[in-house]
Design a protein around this motif. Structure first.
Motif, short mmCIF file in Angstrom:
data_model
loop_
_atom_site.label_atom_id
_atom_site.label_comp_id
_atom_site.label_asym_id
_atom_site.label_seq_id
_atom_site.Cartn_x
_atom_site.Cartn_y
_atom_site.Cartn_z
N GLY A 1 0.82 -1.20 0.00
CA GLY A 1 0.00 0.00 0.00
C GLY A 1 0.85 1.25 0.00
N ARG A 2 0.19 2.38 0.00
CA ARG A 2 0.89 3.67 -0.03
C ARG A 2 0.93 4.27 1.38
NH1 ARG A 2 2.33 5.74 -4.49
NH2 ARG A 2 0.79 4.48 -5.64
N ILE A 3 2.07 4.85 1.74
CA ILE A 3 2.22 5.48 3.05
C ILE A 3 1.39 6.76 3.08
CG2 ILE A 3 3.83 6.54 4.68
CD1 ILE A 3 4.22 3.57 4.44
N THR A 4 0.45 6.81 4.02
CA THR A 4 -0.42 8.00 4.15
C THR A 4 0.02 8.91 5.29
OG1 THR A 4 -1.95 6.76 5.55
CG2 THR A 4 -2.40 6.79 3.19
N LYS A 5 0.67 8.34 6.30
CA LYS A 5 1.12 9.16 7.44
C LYS A 5 2.48 8.67 7.94
CE LYS A 5 -3.35 10.61 9.35
NZ LYS A 5 -4.21 10.61 10.57
N LEU A 6 3.36 9.63 8.24
CA LEU A 6 4.63 9.34 8.90
C LEU A 6 4.63 10.08 10.23
CD1 LEU A 6 7.50 9.48 6.24
CD2 LEU A 6 6.91 7.58 7.73
N LEU A 7 4.81 9.34 11.31
CA LEU A 7 4.64 9.92 12.64
C LEU A 7 5.94 10.14 13.39
CD1 LEU A 7 1.54 7.79 13.68
CD2 LEU A 7 1.57 10.03 12.58
N VAL A 8 7.08 9.72 12.82
CA VAL A 8 8.37 9.87 13.50
C VAL A 8 9.43 10.29 12.51
CG1 VAL A 8 7.84 8.18 15.32
CG2 VAL A 8 8.94 7.42 13.19
N GLU A 9 10.49 10.90 13.05
CA GLU A 9 11.66 11.27 12.27
C GLU A 9 12.86 10.44 12.75
OE1 GLU A 9 11.60 13.38 9.80
OE2 GLU A 9 9.55 14.15 10.09
N GLU A 10 13.94 10.47 11.98
CA GLU A 10 15.18 9.82 12.45
C GLU A 10 15.65 10.52 13.72
OE1 GLU A 10 17.94 9.89 9.24
OE2 GLU A 10 17.04 8.17 8.21
N GLY A 11 16.04 9.72 14.71
CA GLY A 11 16.47 10.27 15.99
C GLY A 11 15.36 10.34 17.03
N THR A 12 14.12 10.01 16.63
CA THR A 12 13.00 10.06 17.57
C THR A 12 13.06 8.88 18.53
OG1 THR A 12 11.60 11.13 15.91
CG2 THR A 12 10.48 10.10 17.77
N LEU A 13 12.86 9.15 19.81
CA LEU A 13 12.74 8.08 20.81
C LEU A 13 11.31 7.55 20.77
CD1 LEU A 13 13.83 6.46 23.25
CD2 LEU A 13 13.04 8.33 24.71
N VAL A 14 11.15 6.25 20.55
CA VAL A 14 9.81 5.65 20.43
C VAL A 14 9.64 4.59 21.51
CG1 VAL A 14 9.64 6.11 17.97
CG2 VAL A 14 10.65 3.97 18.74
N LYS A 15 8.39 4.37 21.90
CA LYS A 15 8.05 3.37 22.91
C LYS A 15 7.53 2.11 22.23
CE LYS A 15 8.83 6.34 26.25
NZ LYS A 15 9.98 6.18 27.19
N VAL A 16 7.60 1.01 22.96
CA VAL A 16 7.10 -0.25 22.42
C VAL A 16 5.62 -0.11 22.09
CG1 VAL A 16 6.67 -1.15 24.75
CG2 VAL A 16 6.88 -2.73 22.83
N GLY A 17 5.23 -0.55 20.91
CA GLY A 17 3.83 -0.47 20.48
C GLY A 17 3.44 0.84 19.85
N GLN A 18 4.33 1.82 19.83
CA GLN A 18 4.01 3.13 19.25
C GLN A 18 3.90 3.02 17.73
OE1 GLN A 18 6.53 6.33 20.59
NE2 GLN A 18 6.09 7.61 18.80
N THR A 19 2.89 3.68 17.15
CA THR A 19 2.71 3.67 15.70
C THR A 19 3.69 4.63 15.05
OG1 THR A 19 0.36 3.13 15.91
CG2 THR A 19 1.08 4.07 13.81
N LEU A 20 4.42 4.13 14.05
CA LEU A 20 5.45 4.92 13.38
C LEU A 20 4.97 5.44 12.02
CD1 LEU A 20 8.49 2.54 14.01
CD2 LEU A 20 7.52 4.25 15.54
N ALA A 21 4.16 4.67 11.34
CA ALA A 21 3.65 5.06 10.03
C ALA A 21 2.35 4.30 9.77
CB ALA A 21 4.67 4.77 8.94
N ILE A 22 1.55 4.86 8.85
CA ILE A 22 0.28 4.23 8.49
C ILE A 22 0.22 4.05 6.99
CG2 ILE A 22 -2.23 4.47 8.52
CD1 ILE A 22 -1.96 6.13 11.04
N ILE A 23 -0.17 2.84 6.58
CA ILE A 23 -0.33 2.50 5.16
C ILE A 23 -1.79 2.64 4.78
CG2 ILE A 23 -0.04 0.68 3.43
CD1 ILE A 23 2.18 -0.46 5.17
#
Length: 352
Positions: free
Chosen positions: A79-101
């Motif tokens: 599918g096509r990426i519709t949303k990007l929720l993080v950048e390089e260097g971002t601290l993320v938590k387990v289970g956090q959504t990073l992108a949406i297709i």
């Protein structure tokens, strides 16, 4: 006639003088050439005196810090990426959504699977009621039950596919790489994000066979990092290889807790100090004096202007210095550089 004879004698004398001079020069040149050849035959080397040293008994070894956890997250659906929720260097938590297709196709599939399941559930309930009154046979009821199970499995599969449109972090860490942008079309298996956990790292080092008996799982080890000179970290031994490598070294792993600022980074060069910080007085030579490696137990020394190959018995390792149990005596000149050009008995020139 007399004049001709005198002229001839003069010419002969001149020729004799020229020949004598040429022969003298030839002998001189040969002597000089032999001297240069003899000098050039000597191999330039560096040496260090074999002597008794007071050294730290800690076993010192070096290695490269690596992440304890790192993973490359890949797309599970196309599918096509519709949303990007993080950048390089971002601290993320387990289970956090990073992108949406884009999930239109998956949504339609899920809706259809839900409808089929609802219909199968109704059919099974109807057949079950009719069976109690004798309206349907046992076989018909079993067939309705099977259709319900198939519809349930298809619905679960559709739900999983629909959930795959959300790319989520599998553990807490930092986004080290992002390989997509909004609008990118992705396919199953395509690598999207690299997540690295630097709150806890690992250091892989080697311990030689003479010191491996002093290392135990769970042992605390002091760690220093060259680029952070004013800090000391603590590592814990988590793994000791049951088998040595070809150089008779045993790989071990140390787990290191990062500081609050996460200043330790994967790829940094670190030094591990294993054991207690005590002093020992031993006969020692530099590690670089050994031919090839310490395990070769061969060292060149300078005697009467020549390189003499000695077989030694090495003892404990003290970082840059190795204990010599036998084979060398105090005061000998051990060759520490230039061994690659040496053979036993070759003349050498010390250039320290």
């Amino acid at each position: 006639m007399k004049k001709v004879i005198i002229t001839g004698l003069v010419i002969i004398a001149a020729l004799a003088g020229i020949i004598y001079t040429l022969n003298g020069n030839k002998a001189k040149n040969k002597a000089e050439t032999d001297t240069v050849a003899q000098q050039n035959a000597a191999v330039a080397v560096r040496t260090e005196t074999v002597e008794v040293k007071e050294l730290n008994t800690q076993y010192i070894t070096n290695g490269i810090i690596i992440p304890k956890q790192e993973v490359m997250l890949s797309a599970e659906t196309s599918g096509r990426i519709t949303k990007l929720l993080v950048e390089e260097g971002t601290l993320v938590k387990v289970g956090q959504t990073l992108a949406i297709i884009d999930g239109d196709k998956q949504n339609v599939t899920l809706t259809n699977a839900q409808a089929v399941y609802n219909n199968a559930q109704s059919e099974y309930n109807r057949f079950n009621s009719a069976f109690s009154t004798g309206g349907v046979t046992q076989q018909q009821l079993e067939q309705a039950k099977l259709q319900l199970e198939n519809a349930k499995n298809n619905l679960e599969s559709a739900r999983i596919s629909f959930s795959d449109i959300n790319i989520k972090a599998s553990f807490t860490g930092i986004v080290n790489k992002r390989n997509i942008e909004v609008g990118s079309y992705v396919s199953p298996g395509q690598q999207l994000f690299e997540i690295v956990n630097v709150s806890s790292l690992k250091l892989k080092v080697n311990v030689d066979e003479k010191n491996i008996s002093t290392v135990t799982t769970g042992q605390t080890v002091k760690i220093e990092v060259n680029v952070l000179p004013n800090q000391v970290f603590q590592g814990k031994v988590t793994f000791i290889a049951p088998k040595a490598d070809s150089n008779l070294n045993f790989p071990i792993e140390l787990e290191i807790e990062n500081n609050s600022k996460n200043e330790l980074k994967a790829g940094m060069y670190a030094t591990a100090y294993i054991g207690n910080e005590e002093k020992a007085t031993v006969l020692a030579i530099p590690r670089t004096a050994f031919v090839g490696s310490v395990s070769s137990n061969q060292v060149f020394v300078v005697q009467d202007g020549k390189a003499v190959l000695k077989t030694v018995t090495s003892g404990r390792s003290f970082g840059d210095y190795i204990e010599i149990v036998s084979g060398l005596e105090k005061g000998m000149q051990a060759i520490t550089s230039g061994q690659i050009n040496l053979l036993d008995g070759m003349p050498v020139e010390i250039i320290n």
